[in-house]
Write a protein that holds these residues in place. Structure first.
Motif, PDB file in Angstrom:
ATOM      1  N   CYS A  49       0.833  -1.212   0.000  1.00 20.42           N
ATOM      2  CA  CYS A  49       0.000   0.000   0.000  1.00 20.42           C
ATOM      3  C   CYS A  49       0.860   1.250   0.000  1.00 20.42           C
ATOM      4  O   CYS A  49       0.477   2.272  -0.590  1.00 20.42           O
ATOM      5  CB  CYS A  49      -0.956  -0.019   1.191  1.00 20.42           C
ATOM      6  SG  CYS A  49      -2.270  -1.252   1.026  1.00 20.42           S
ATOM      7  N   GLY A  50       2.024   1.180   0.655  1.00 28.84           N
ATOM      8  CA  GLY A  50       2.943   2.313   0.608  1.00 28.84           C
ATOM      9  C   GLY A  50       3.366   2.625  -0.817  1.00 28.84           C
ATOM     10  O   GLY A  50       3.441   3.793  -1.222  1.00 28.84           O
ATOM     11  N   LYS A  51       3.637   1.581  -1.616  1.00 29.00           N
ATOM     12  CA  LYS A  51       4.009   1.784  -3.014  1.00 29.00           C
ATOM     13  C   LYS A  51       2.863   2.404  -3.811  1.00 29.00           C
ATOM     14  O   LYS A  51       3.086   3.275  -4.663  1.00 29.00           O
ATOM     15  CB  LYS A  51       4.417   0.450  -3.634  1.00 29.00           C
ATOM     16  CG  LYS A  51       5.753  -0.088  -3.124  1.00 29.00           C
ATOM     17  CD  LYS A  51       6.071  -1.438  -3.745  1.00 29.00           C
ATOM     18  CE  LYS A  51       7.379  -1.997  -3.209  1.00 29.00           C
ATOM     19  NZ  LYS A  51       7.674  -3.349  -3.773  1.00 29.00           N
ATOM     20  N   LEU A  52       1.629   1.956  -3.526  1.00 33.70           N
ATOM     21  CA  LEU A  52       0.474   2.522  -4.229  1.00 33.70           C
ATOM     22  C   LEU A  52       0.322   4.012  -3.939  1.00 33.70           C
ATOM     23  O   LEU A  52       0.038   4.816  -4.837  1.00 33.70           O
ATOM     24  CB  LEU A  52      -0.795   1.780  -3.825  1.00 33.70           C
ATOM     25  CG  LEU A  52      -0.921   0.323  -4.258  1.00 33.70           C
ATOM     26  CD1 LEU A  52      -2.212  -0.288  -3.713  1.00 33.70           C
ATOM     27  CD2 LEU A  52      -0.883   0.197  -5.782  1.00 33.70           C
ATOM     28  N   LEU A  53       0.527   4.381  -2.681  1.00 37.31           N
ATOM     29  CA  LEU A  53       0.406   5.787  -2.316  1.00 37.31           C
ATOM     30  C   LEU A  53       1.543   6.612  -2.918  1.00 37.31           C
ATOM     31  O   LEU A  53       1.328   7.740  -3.370  1.00 37.31           O
ATOM     32  CB  LEU A  53       0.393   5.933  -0.795  1.00 37.31           C
ATOM     33  CG  LEU A  53      -0.838   5.362  -0.077  1.00 37.31           C
ATOM     34  CD1 LEU A  53      -0.732   5.599   1.425  1.00 37.31           C
ATOM     35  CD2 LEU A  53      -2.125   5.977  -0.611  1.00 37.31           C
ATOM     36  N   LEU A  54       2.744   6.054  -2.943  1.00 36.56           N
ATOM     37  CA  LEU A  54       3.875   6.782  -3.529  1.00 36.56           C
ATOM     38  C   LEU A  54       3.672   7.015  -5.022  1.00 36.56           C
ATOM     39  O   LEU A  54       4.074   8.051  -5.549  1.00 36.56           O
ATOM     40  CB  LEU A  54       5.176   6.018  -3.278  1.00 36.56           C
ATOM     41  CG  LEU A  54       5.733   6.118  -1.854  1.00 36.56           C
ATOM     42  CD1 LEU A  54       6.939   5.200  -1.678  1.00 36.56           C
ATOM     43  CD2 LEU A  54       6.102   7.561  -1.508  1.00 36.56           C
ATOM     44  N   LYS A  55       3.039   6.073  -5.696  1.00 36.88           N
ATOM     45  CA  LYS A  55       2.729   6.278  -7.120  1.00 36.88           C
ATOM     46  C   LYS A  55       1.801   7.468  -7.302  1.00 36.88           C
ATOM     47  O   LYS A  55       1.930   8.229  -8.266  1.00 36.88           O
ATOM     48  CB  LYS A  55       2.100   5.015  -7.701  1.00 36.88           C
ATOM     49  CG  LYS A  55       3.084   3.882  -7.948  1.00 36.88           C
ATOM     50  CD  LYS A  55       2.409   2.692  -8.589  1.00 36.88           C
ATOM     51  CE  LYS A  55       3.402   1.565  -8.842  1.00 36.88           C
ATOM     52  NZ  LYS A  55       2.743   0.366  -9.444  1.00 36.88           N
ATOM     53  N   ARG A  56       0.866   7.633  -6.378  1.00 34.30           N
ATOM     54  CA  ARG A  56      -0.023   8.792  -6.460  1.00 34.30           C
ATOM     55  C   ARG A  56       0.752  10.084  -6.253  1.00 34.30           C
ATOM     56  O   ARG A  56       0.475  11.097  -6.902  1.00 34.30           O
ATOM     57  CB  ARG A  56      -1.135   8.677  -5.407  1.00 34.30           C
ATOM     58  CG  ARG A  56      -2.109   7.546  -5.649  1.00 34.30           C
ATOM     59  CD  ARG A  56      -3.268   7.604  -4.678  1.00 34.30           C
ATOM     60  NE  ARG A  56      -4.186   6.475  -4.885  1.00 34.30           N
ATOM     61  CZ  ARG A  56      -5.331   6.323  -4.240  1.00 34.30           C
ATOM     62  NH1 ARG A  56      -5.712   7.227  -3.342  1.00 34.30           N
ATOM     63  NH2 ARG A  56      -6.099   5.284  -4.479  1.00 34.30           N
ATOM     64  N   VAL A  57       1.724  10.051  -5.345  1.00 35.54           N
ATOM     65  CA  VAL A  57       2.561  11.229  -5.126  1.00 35.54           C
ATOM     66  C   VAL A  57       3.340  11.556  -6.393  1.00 35.54           C
ATOM     67  O   VAL A  57       3.402  12.713  -6.838  1.00 35.54           O
ATOM     68  CB  VAL A  57       3.520  10.990  -3.938  1.00 35.54           C
ATOM     69  CG1 VAL A  57       4.518  12.146  -3.818  1.00 35.54           C
ATOM     70  CG2 VAL A  57       2.739  10.830  -2.638  1.00 35.54           C
ATOM     71  N   GLU A  58       3.936  10.519  -7.008  1.00 33.32           N
ATOM     72  CA  GLU A  58       4.738  10.723  -8.216  1.00 33.32           C
ATOM     73  C   GLU A  58       3.907  11.276  -9.367  1.00 33.32           C
ATOM     74  O   GLU A  58       4.411  12.045 -10.196  1.00 33.32           O
ATOM     75  CB  GLU A  58       5.367   9.387  -8.630  1.00 33.32           C
ATOM     76  CG  GLU A  58       6.428   8.895  -7.648  1.00 33.32           C
ATOM     77  CD  GLU A  58       6.823   7.451  -7.901  1.00 33.32           C
ATOM     78  OE1 GLU A  58       6.267   6.835  -8.845  1.00 33.32           O
ATOM     79  OE2 GLU A  58       7.675   6.936  -7.164  1.00 33.32           O
ATOM     80  N   LYS A  59       2.630  10.909  -9.401  1.00 31.30           N
ATOM     81  CA  LYS A  59       1.744  11.380 -10.474  1.00 31.30           C
ATOM     82  C   LYS A  59       1.079  12.708 -10.137  1.00 31.30           C
ATOM     83  O   LYS A  59       0.289  13.223 -10.929  1.00 31.30           O
ATOM     84  CB  LYS A  59       0.674  10.333 -10.758  1.00 31.30           C
ATOM     85  CG  LYS A  59       1.216   9.047 -11.346  1.00 31.30           C
ATOM     86  CD  LYS A  59       0.105   8.035 -11.576  1.00 31.30           C
ATOM     87  CE  LYS A  59       0.639   6.750 -12.190  1.00 31.30           C
ATOM     88  NZ  LYS A  59      -0.441   5.738 -12.391  1.00 31.30           N
TER      89      LYS A  59
END
Length: 288
Positions: A49-59
């Protein structure tokens, strides 16, 4: 209990659904206790889930500070009493096994506060199956999220014959407060609403192909281009998992006694060969 009185949430089960429910709730500002019997499962849930949230940050869809805050709001534990002891809402999301679910609700009922709303995320088992396991079942209902829970908007709030009106009202408002669109299902019926429509449509597609009326590829093309659905029924089954699809249909047949739910050979043959869809690299279609 009102939605304003819900301050702490426990999520029991840290699989794909449970973990994403936990972080969706955390994104909306609630502290969450995420429970699993397995420390490895909890570590995996936090990492994924941390990776999913970081992808949102990157986008650019999520601020880094909001990401960090959500991650900090989720605490993990293998102690059920620690997870549920101070919770105002407990959402159970464990495997679709009736005995396991009944045992889990009995245990939750022993450790959760008397005022806490108890919700099952089950898509195939209505809360009535567990009402006799829970003290004060007026606080028990289905709160059915869709996969992936951090993306899909719909939440089905399913009233059981035992469920109090204020429990339903509070659950509907809570779903809105975590950014979801709830629909109220006033009566328990197998599949509730969305899955009932989708899986019966899937069965019809399976039968049309089995009967030689249309090819699998053209059936999916017709659904996409004629009905405007984002994917065809065979594509959807591959995404869900053919074993999961078979289990949902088998449960429908078992619970309703209606032949329209009985899994068809075009599905069961693939499952018997271990061709379960995208997760195994092949189902109705090769993974692409």
């Amino acid at each position: 209990m009102t939605a304003d009185e819900i301050r702490t949430i426990a999520v029991v089960g840290a699989g794909t659904m449970g973990s994403q429910i936990a972080y969706q709730v955390a994104l909306s500002g609630y502290p969450v206790h995420l429970y699993s019997r397995s420390n490895e499962r909890l570590t995996s849930a936090v990492g994924h889930c941390g990776k999913l949230l970081l992808k949102r940050v990157e986008k650019g869809k999520l601020e880094q500070t909001d990401c960090d805050a959500a991650m900090e709001r989720v605490s993990t534990t293998t102690d059920l009493a620690e997870a549920c002891g101070s919770a105002d809402l407990v959402i159970k999301s464990v495997a679709e096994d009736r005995r396991l679910k009944r045992d889990m609700f009995s245990a939750i009922s022993e450790v959760a506060p008397e005022h806490a709303i108890l919700a099952t995320n089950s898509s195939t088992m209505a809360s009535s199956f567990f009402a006799d396991c829970v003290r004060n079942p007026a606080r028990l209902l289905n709160l059915h999220f869709f996969n992936p829970a951090m993306v899909m908007q719909l939440v089905e709030v399913v009233r059981g014959p035992h469920t109090a009106e204020d429990t339903v009202t509070t659950a509907m408002e809570f779903a809105r407060r975590i950014g979801k669109t709830p629909v109220l299902v006033n009566k328990e019926a197998y599949g509730f609403v969305a899955n009932r429509i989708a899986f019966i449509a899937m069965q019809e597609a399976f039968k049309l192909v089995e009967e030689g009326v249309v090819s699998m590829e053209d059936a999916d093309l017709a659904v996409r281009n004629g009905l405007g659905w984002p994917m065809g029924m065979f594509e959807l089954a591959d995404l869900v998992g053919l074993d999961v699809t078979e289990n949902i249909l088998s449960q429908g047949h078992y619970q309703t006694g209606e032949e329209r739910w009985r899994p068809t050979p075009i599905l069961t043959d693939h499952v018997a060969r271990g061709e379960l869809g995208r997760k195994t690299g092949r189902g109705f279609y090769p993974s692409r």
